[in-house]
Write a protein that holds these residues in place. Structure first.
Motif, PDB file in Angstrom:
ATOM      1  N   THR A  99      49.075  42.577  40.292  1.00  0.00           N
ATOM      2  CA  THR A  99      48.169  42.480  41.454  1.00  0.00           C
ATOM      3  C   THR A  99      47.809  40.912  41.669  1.00  0.00           C
ATOM      4  OG1 THR A  99      46.166  43.027  40.225  1.00  0.00           O
ATOM      5  CG2 THR A  99      47.455  44.714  41.286  1.00  0.00           C
ATOM      6  N   PHE A 100      48.394  40.091  40.733  1.00  0.00           N
ATOM      7  CA  PHE A 100      47.871  38.506  40.705  1.00  0.00           C
ATOM      8  C   PHE A 100      48.373  38.033  42.083  1.00  0.00           C
ATOM      9  CE2 PHE A 100      48.709  34.216  40.076  1.00  0.00           C
ATOM     10  CZ  PHE A 100      47.709  33.716  39.437  1.00  0.00           C
ATOM     11  N   GLY A 101      47.749  37.225  42.617  1.00  0.00           N
ATOM     12  CA  GLY A 101      48.161  36.566  44.228  1.00  0.00           C
ATOM     13  C   GLY A 101      47.772  37.568  45.236  1.00  0.00           C
ATOM     14  N   ARG A 126      43.579  26.722  42.225  1.00  0.00           N
ATOM     15  CA  ARG A 126      42.821  27.599  41.347  1.00  0.00           C
ATOM     16  C   ARG A 126      43.548  28.906  41.178  1.00  0.00           C
ATOM     17  NH1 ARG A 126      37.785  27.700  39.915  1.00  0.00           N
ATOM     18  NH2 ARG A 126      36.559  29.498  40.417  1.00  0.00           N
ATOM     19  N   PRO A 127      43.867  28.921  39.976  1.00  0.00           N
ATOM     20  CA  PRO A 127      44.682  30.200  39.496  1.00  0.00           C
ATOM     21  C   PRO A 127      43.908  31.399  39.311  1.00  0.00           C
ATOM     22  CG  PRO A 127      45.105  28.377  37.851  1.00  0.00           C
ATOM     23  CD  PRO A 127      44.132  27.857  38.957  1.00  0.00           C
ATOM     24  N   VAL A 128      42.574  31.120  39.159  1.00  0.00           N
ATOM     25  CA  VAL A 128      41.806  32.261  39.098  1.00  0.00           C
ATOM     26  C   VAL A 128      41.380  32.929  40.466  1.00  0.00           C
ATOM     27  CG1 VAL A 128      41.131  31.698  36.849  1.00  0.00           C
ATOM     28  CG2 VAL A 128      39.666  30.898  38.717  1.00  0.00           C
ATOM     29  N   ILE A 172      39.872  33.780  33.782  1.00  0.00           N
ATOM     30  CA  ILE A 172      41.052  33.796  33.299  1.00  0.00           C
ATOM     31  C   ILE A 172      41.491  35.007  32.585  1.00  0.00           C
ATOM     32  CG2 ILE A 172      42.686  32.314  31.327  1.00  0.00           C
ATOM     33  CD1 ILE A 172      40.989  30.078  32.120  1.00  0.00           C
ATOM     34  N   GLN A 173      40.827  35.612  31.855  1.00  0.00           N
ATOM     35  CA  GLN A 173      41.206  36.766  31.206  1.00  0.00           C
ATOM     36  C   GLN A 173      41.428  37.659  32.357  1.00  0.00           C
ATOM     37  OE1 GLN A 173      37.933  37.341  28.730  1.00  0.00           O
ATOM     38  NE2 GLN A 173      39.097  36.716  27.007  1.00  0.00           N
ATOM     39  N   GLN A 174      40.438  37.792  33.273  1.00  0.00           N
ATOM     40  CA  GLN A 174      40.895  38.583  34.618  1.00  0.00           C
ATOM     41  C   GLN A 174      42.187  38.519  35.125  1.00  0.00           C
ATOM     42  OE1 GLN A 174      37.362  38.485  36.712  1.00  0.00           O
ATOM     43  NE2 GLN A 174      36.186  40.007  35.544  1.00  0.00           N
ATOM     44  N   ALA A 175      42.553  37.110  35.627  1.00  0.00           N
ATOM     45  CA  ALA A 175      43.586  36.675  36.091  1.00  0.00           C
ATOM     46  C   ALA A 175      44.813  37.074  35.361  1.00  0.00           C
ATOM     47  CB  ALA A 175      43.595  35.075  36.317  1.00  0.00           C
ATOM     48  N   LEU A 176      44.887  36.973  34.081  1.00  0.00           N
ATOM     49  CA  LEU A 176      45.903  37.311  33.277  1.00  0.00           C
ATOM     50  C   LEU A 176      46.088  39.016  33.266  1.00  0.00           C
ATOM     51  CD1 LEU A 176      45.453  35.225  30.194  1.00  0.00           C
ATOM     52  CD2 LEU A 176      47.394  35.204  31.599  1.00  0.00           C
TER      53      LEU A 176
END
Length: 117
Positions: free
Chosen positions: A80-82, A99-101, A69-73
């Motif tokens: 670069t998310f997505g 799966r948001p991560v 989660i921290q990496q996704a944030l």
């Protein structure tokens, strides 16, 4: 990714992170509260140790998810998310909602699983 979508994912990830961190605090309090030596019955002590072992396994899973989660944030902040790490293409919104991560698009993830990674 549009700003509104990005903000929605940021809020969802932050909320999930807060819940997971709360679970960790609850586990620490529970582990400190009940001590096995206080239970005279060996069966009760064994049951307590089993419960503790299960709680620690769950917190270990939470710990790994917290890192993701921290990496996704961080990816959200970097813009670069997505974006698939393998092919550089977009990760579908449906996959990110589920799966948001996620760091791979569905095709690259299937290929990675097929290859046994």
């Amino acid at each position: 990714m549009r700003r509104l979508e990005s903000e929605r994912f940021r809020r969802a990830l932050s909320a999930q992170l807060a819940v997971l961190l709360g679970h960790g605090e609850d586990t620490v309090h529970e582990l400190r509260r009940r001590r096995p030596e206080e239970l005279p019955d060996p069966t009760d002590r064994a049951s307590l140790e089993t419960d503790r072992s299960r709680a620690l396994r769950l917190r270990d899973r939470d710990r790994r998810l917290i890192g993701k989660i921290q990496q996704a944030l961080e990816r959200l902040e970097a813009g670069t998310f997505g974006v698939c790490e393998a092919c550089g293409g977009p990760i579908s919104a449906a996959r990110l909602r589920a799966r948001p991560v996620a760091t791979f698009c569905i095709d690259c993830k299937r290929e990675a699983e097929r290859q046994g990674r």
